[in-house]
Design a protein around this motif. Structure first.
Motif, short mmCIF file in Angstrom:
data_model
loop_
_atom_site.label_atom_id
_atom_site.label_comp_id
_atom_site.label_asym_id
_atom_site.label_seq_id
_atom_site.Cartn_x
_atom_site.Cartn_y
_atom_site.Cartn_z
N LYS A 215 -8.48 3.58 3.86
CA LYS A 215 -7.68 4.31 2.87
C LYS A 215 -6.98 3.33 1.92
CE LYS A 215 -5.27 8.67 3.01
NZ LYS A 215 -6.17 9.23 2.02
N GLY A 216 -6.36 2.31 2.51
CA GLY A 216 -5.69 1.31 1.68
C GLY A 216 -6.67 0.56 0.80
N PHE B 177 0.04 4.35 0.76
CA PHE B 177 -0.48 5.48 1.50
C PHE B 177 0.30 5.84 2.75
CE2 PHE B 177 -4.73 5.25 -0.65
CZ PHE B 177 -4.71 6.54 -1.09
N CYS B 178 0.74 4.85 3.51
CA CYS B 178 1.42 5.24 4.75
C CYS B 178 2.54 4.28 5.07
CB CYS B 178 0.44 5.40 5.92
SG CYS B 178 0.18 3.92 6.89
N CYS C 282 0.84 -1.19 0.00
CA CYS C 282 0.00 0.00 0.00
C CYS C 282 0.88 1.25 0.00
CB CYS C 282 -0.91 0.00 1.22
SG CYS C 282 -1.88 1.51 1.37
N LEU D 205 -6.66 -4.27 5.22
CA LEU D 205 -6.34 -2.92 4.76
C LEU D 205 -7.26 -1.96 5.50
CD1 LEU D 205 -6.17 -3.38 0.87
CD2 LEU D 205 -4.23 -3.14 2.42
N CYS D 206 -6.76 -0.79 5.86
CA CYS D 206 -7.64 0.22 6.45
C CYS D 206 -8.47 0.83 5.31
CB CYS D 206 -6.81 1.29 7.18
SG CYS D 206 -6.07 2.51 6.09
N VAL E 1 3.03 2.19 7.31
CA VAL E 1 2.77 0.84 7.84
C VAL E 1 3.17 -0.21 6.80
CG1 VAL E 1 0.98 -0.74 8.66
CG2 VAL E 1 0.95 1.64 9.36
N GLY E 2 2.89 0.08 5.54
CA GLY E 2 3.31 -0.82 4.46
C GLY E 2 2.50 -2.10 4.38
N CYS E 3 1.19 -2.01 4.46
CA CYS E 3 0.35 -3.22 4.39
C CYS E 3 0.47 -3.87 3.00
CB CYS E 3 -1.11 -2.85 4.65
SG CYS E 3 -1.37 -2.16 6.29
S1 SF4 Z 1 -3.75 0.01 4.39
FE1 SF4 Z 1 -3.91 1.81 5.71
S2 SF4 Z 1 -2.53 1.34 7.45
FE2 SF4 Z 1 -1.98 -0.06 5.76
S3 SF4 Z 1 -0.31 0.99 4.66
FE3 SF4 Z 1 -2.25 1.51 3.65
S4 SF4 Z 1 -2.88 3.45 4.59
FE4 SF4 Z 1 -1.35 2.53 5.94
#
Ligand code: SF4
Length: 188
Positions: free
Chosen positions: A87-88, A52-53, A50, A84-85, A55-57
Protein backbone atom coordinates in the motif's frame (compact mmCIF):
# COMPACT_ATOMS: atom_id res chain seq x y z
CA UNK A 1 22.97 -5.86 -39.26
CA UNK A 2 26.27 -5.15 -37.47
CA UNK A 3 29.00 -7.77 -37.79
CA UNK A 4 29.41 -9.94 -34.76
CA UNK A 5 32.83 -9.45 -33.13
CA UNK A 6 34.52 -12.35 -31.32
CA UNK A 7 35.11 -9.86 -28.53
CA UNK A 8 31.38 -10.03 -27.94
CA UNK A 9 31.36 -13.76 -27.26
CA UNK A 10 29.84 -14.16 -23.83
CA UNK A 11 32.85 -15.71 -22.11
CA UNK A 12 35.25 -13.18 -23.65
CA UNK A 13 32.88 -10.39 -22.73
CA UNK A 14 32.79 -11.65 -19.16
CA UNK A 15 36.59 -11.71 -18.96
CA UNK A 16 36.96 -8.39 -20.75
CA UNK A 17 34.53 -6.52 -18.48
CA UNK A 18 35.66 -8.21 -15.25
CA UNK A 19 32.15 -9.64 -14.84
CA UNK A 20 33.42 -13.17 -14.27
CA UNK A 21 30.11 -14.72 -13.27
CA UNK A 22 28.02 -13.03 -15.92
CA UNK A 23 25.77 -11.19 -13.49
CA UNK A 24 26.59 -7.62 -14.44
CA UNK A 25 27.52 -5.55 -17.49
CA UNK A 26 28.61 -8.61 -19.50
CA UNK A 27 25.03 -9.81 -19.82
CA UNK A 28 23.30 -6.46 -20.29
CA UNK A 29 21.46 -6.09 -23.58
CA UNK A 30 21.87 -2.83 -25.51
CA UNK A 31 18.31 -1.99 -24.48
CA UNK A 32 19.05 -2.53 -20.78
CA UNK A 33 22.21 -0.45 -21.10
CA UNK A 34 20.20 2.43 -22.53
CA UNK A 35 17.61 2.35 -19.75
CA UNK A 36 17.76 4.99 -17.04
CA UNK A 37 16.15 4.75 -13.62
CA UNK A 38 13.16 7.07 -13.35
CA UNK A 39 14.59 8.20 -10.01
CA UNK A 40 17.68 9.52 -11.82
CA UNK A 41 15.50 11.93 -13.80
CA UNK A 42 13.98 13.55 -10.70
CA UNK A 43 14.75 17.19 -9.88
CA UNK A 44 14.88 16.48 -6.17
CA UNK A 45 14.01 13.99 -3.44
CA UNK A 46 11.97 14.94 -0.36
CA UNK A 47 11.79 12.80 2.78
CA UNK A 48 8.28 12.20 4.01
CA UNK A 49 6.07 9.77 5.94
CA UNK A 50 3.60 7.31 4.41
CA UNK A 51 0.07 8.69 4.85
CA UNK A 52 -1.75 5.37 4.82
CA UNK A 53 -1.47 3.99 8.32
CA UNK A 54 -0.26 4.72 11.80
CA UNK A 55 2.98 2.75 11.39
CA UNK A 56 4.42 5.88 9.78
CA UNK A 57 7.01 4.34 7.45
CA UNK A 58 9.57 6.74 6.00
CA UNK A 59 9.32 7.62 2.32
CA UNK A 60 11.54 9.21 -0.29
CA UNK A 61 9.35 11.27 -2.58
CA UNK A 62 10.89 12.04 -5.99
CA UNK A 63 9.75 15.23 -7.68
CA UNK A 64 10.16 16.35 -11.27
CA UNK A 65 8.70 19.57 -12.67
CA UNK A 66 6.92 20.04 -9.30
CA UNK A 67 5.12 16.73 -9.76
CA UNK A 68 5.59 13.54 -7.73
CA UNK A 69 6.98 10.89 -10.09
CA UNK A 70 7.93 8.12 -7.66
CA UNK A 71 7.82 7.18 -3.98
CA UNK A 72 10.31 4.74 -2.45
CA UNK A 73 11.10 3.51 1.04
CA UNK A 74 13.48 5.69 3.05
CA UNK A 75 16.51 3.78 4.39
CA UNK A 76 17.06 6.60 6.93
CA UNK A 77 13.77 5.82 8.69
CA UNK A 78 14.36 4.05 12.03
CA UNK A 79 10.78 2.70 11.78
CA UNK A 80 10.83 1.04 8.37
CA UNK A 81 14.52 1.12 7.32
CA UNK A 82 13.78 1.50 3.62
CA UNK A 83 10.78 -0.80 3.45
CA UNK A 84 7.21 -0.06 2.40
CA UNK A 85 4.26 -2.45 2.33
CA UNK A 86 2.39 -2.75 -1.02
CA UNK A 87 0.00 0.00 0.00
CA UNK A 88 2.78 2.41 0.91
CA UNK A 89 4.71 1.48 -2.22
CA UNK A 90 1.69 2.44 -4.34
CA UNK A 91 1.10 5.82 -2.69
CA UNK A 92 2.31 7.67 -5.81
CA UNK A 93 -1.03 6.59 -7.27
CA UNK A 94 -2.79 8.26 -4.36
CA UNK A 95 -1.03 11.57 -5.05
CA UNK A 96 -1.55 11.56 -8.82
CA UNK A 97 -4.91 9.81 -9.01
CA UNK A 98 -7.22 11.75 -11.36
CA UNK A 99 -10.15 10.86 -9.06
CA UNK A 100 -8.48 12.45 -6.04
CA UNK A 101 -10.67 14.95 -4.21
CA UNK A 102 -8.80 18.19 -3.66
CA UNK A 103 -11.64 20.36 -2.38
CA UNK A 104 -13.98 20.16 0.59
CA UNK A 105 -17.19 18.46 -0.55
CA UNK A 106 -20.52 19.07 1.17
CA UNK A 107 -23.94 17.56 0.71
CA UNK A 108 -26.61 19.58 2.48
CA UNK A 109 -29.45 17.77 4.28
CA UNK A 110 -31.91 16.29 1.74
CA UNK A 111 -29.74 17.46 -1.18
CA UNK A 112 -28.97 14.95 -3.92
CA UNK A 113 -25.80 16.67 -5.15
CA UNK A 114 -22.52 17.55 -3.57
CA UNK A 115 -21.09 21.04 -3.63
CA UNK A 116 -17.66 22.56 -3.03
CA UNK A 117 -17.07 24.53 0.15
CA UNK A 118 -14.12 26.71 0.98
CA UNK A 119 -12.12 25.43 3.91
CA UNK A 120 -12.88 28.27 6.36
CA UNK A 121 -16.62 27.87 5.81
CA UNK A 122 -16.37 24.10 6.33
CA UNK A 123 -14.35 24.47 9.54
CA UNK A 124 -16.81 27.05 10.91
CA UNK A 125 -19.73 24.70 10.12
CA UNK A 126 -18.03 21.79 11.88
CA UNK A 127 -17.18 23.93 14.92
CA UNK A 128 -20.78 25.23 15.16
CA UNK A 129 -22.20 21.70 15.03
CA UNK A 130 -19.66 20.41 17.51
CA UNK A 131 -20.50 23.10 20.07
CA UNK A 132 -24.25 22.77 19.51
CA UNK A 133 -24.27 18.96 19.83
CA UNK A 134 -22.17 19.14 22.97
CA UNK A 135 -24.54 21.70 24.48
CA UNK A 136 -27.70 19.81 23.50
CA UNK A 137 -26.53 16.48 24.90
CA UNK A 138 -24.53 17.53 27.95
CA UNK A 139 -25.10 15.30 31.00
CA UNK A 140 -24.14 16.94 34.25
CA UNK A 141 -25.39 14.14 36.55
CA UNK A 142 -27.03 10.74 36.30
CA UNK A 143 -30.54 9.87 37.54
CA UNK A 144 -29.20 9.60 41.11
CA UNK A 145 -27.48 12.96 41.08
CA UNK A 146 -24.01 11.50 40.70
CA UNK A 147 -21.67 13.66 38.60
CA UNK A 148 -21.15 12.63 34.97
CA UNK A 149 -20.10 15.84 33.18
CA UNK A 150 -19.91 14.26 29.76
CA UNK A 151 -21.73 14.22 26.44
CA UNK A 152 -22.84 11.42 24.14
CA UNK A 153 -23.69 13.98 21.48
CA UNK A 154 -20.22 13.98 19.93
CA UNK A 155 -17.83 11.16 19.17
CA UNK A 156 -14.56 10.69 17.32
CA UNK A 157 -13.81 7.80 15.00
CA UNK A 158 -10.34 8.09 13.51
CA UNK A 159 -9.08 6.23 10.48
CA UNK A 160 -5.80 4.56 9.69
CA UNK A 161 -4.29 7.63 8.07
CA UNK A 162 -4.20 9.56 11.34
CA UNK A 163 -0.75 9.50 12.88
CA UNK A 164 0.14 9.43 16.57
CA UNK A 165 0.47 13.19 16.85
CA UNK A 166 -2.94 13.81 15.29
CA UNK A 167 -4.54 11.14 17.46
CA UNK A 168 -2.98 12.69 20.55
CA UNK A 169 -4.46 16.10 19.73
CA UNK A 170 -7.87 14.65 18.79
CA UNK A 171 -7.98 12.69 22.06
CA UNK A 172 -7.11 15.81 24.06
CA UNK A 173 -9.70 17.94 22.27
CA UNK A 174 -12.57 15.46 22.54
CA UNK A 175 -11.82 14.50 26.15
CA UNK A 176 -11.63 18.17 27.12
CA UNK A 177 -15.00 18.70 25.42
CA UNK A 178 -16.56 15.91 27.49
CA UNK A 179 -16.78 13.20 24.82
CA UNK A 180 -16.28 9.63 25.94
CA UNK A 181 -16.70 7.86 22.61
CA UNK A 182 -13.23 8.29 21.11
CA UNK A 183 -11.64 5.65 18.91
CA UNK A 184 -8.99 5.35 16.26
CA UNK A 185 -6.82 2.73 14.65
CA UNK A 186 -3.65 3.57 16.58
CA UNK A 187 -5.09 3.70 20.08
CA UNK A 188 -3.48 5.99 22.62
S1 SF4 B 1 4.09 1.56 4.14
FE1 SF4 B 1 2.38 0.27 4.78
S2 SF4 B 1 2.83 -0.22 6.95
FE2 SF4 B 1 4.11 1.56 6.38
S3 SF4 B 1 2.88 3.36 7.00
FE3 SF4 B 1 2.45 2.93 4.84
S4 SF4 B 1 0.61 1.64 4.87
FE4 SF4 B 1 1.49 1.59 6.93
Amino acid sequence: MARFSPLEWPVIRQLRTGDRFGRGPAVESPRSKALESRLATADRMVQSVCPFCAVGCGQQVYVKDERVIAIEGDPDSPISRGRLCPKGASSEQLVNNPSRQTTVRYRAPYATDWQDLDRDTAIDMIADRFVQARRDHWRETDAHGRPLRHTLGIASLGGATLDNEENYLIKKLFTAAGAIAIENQARI
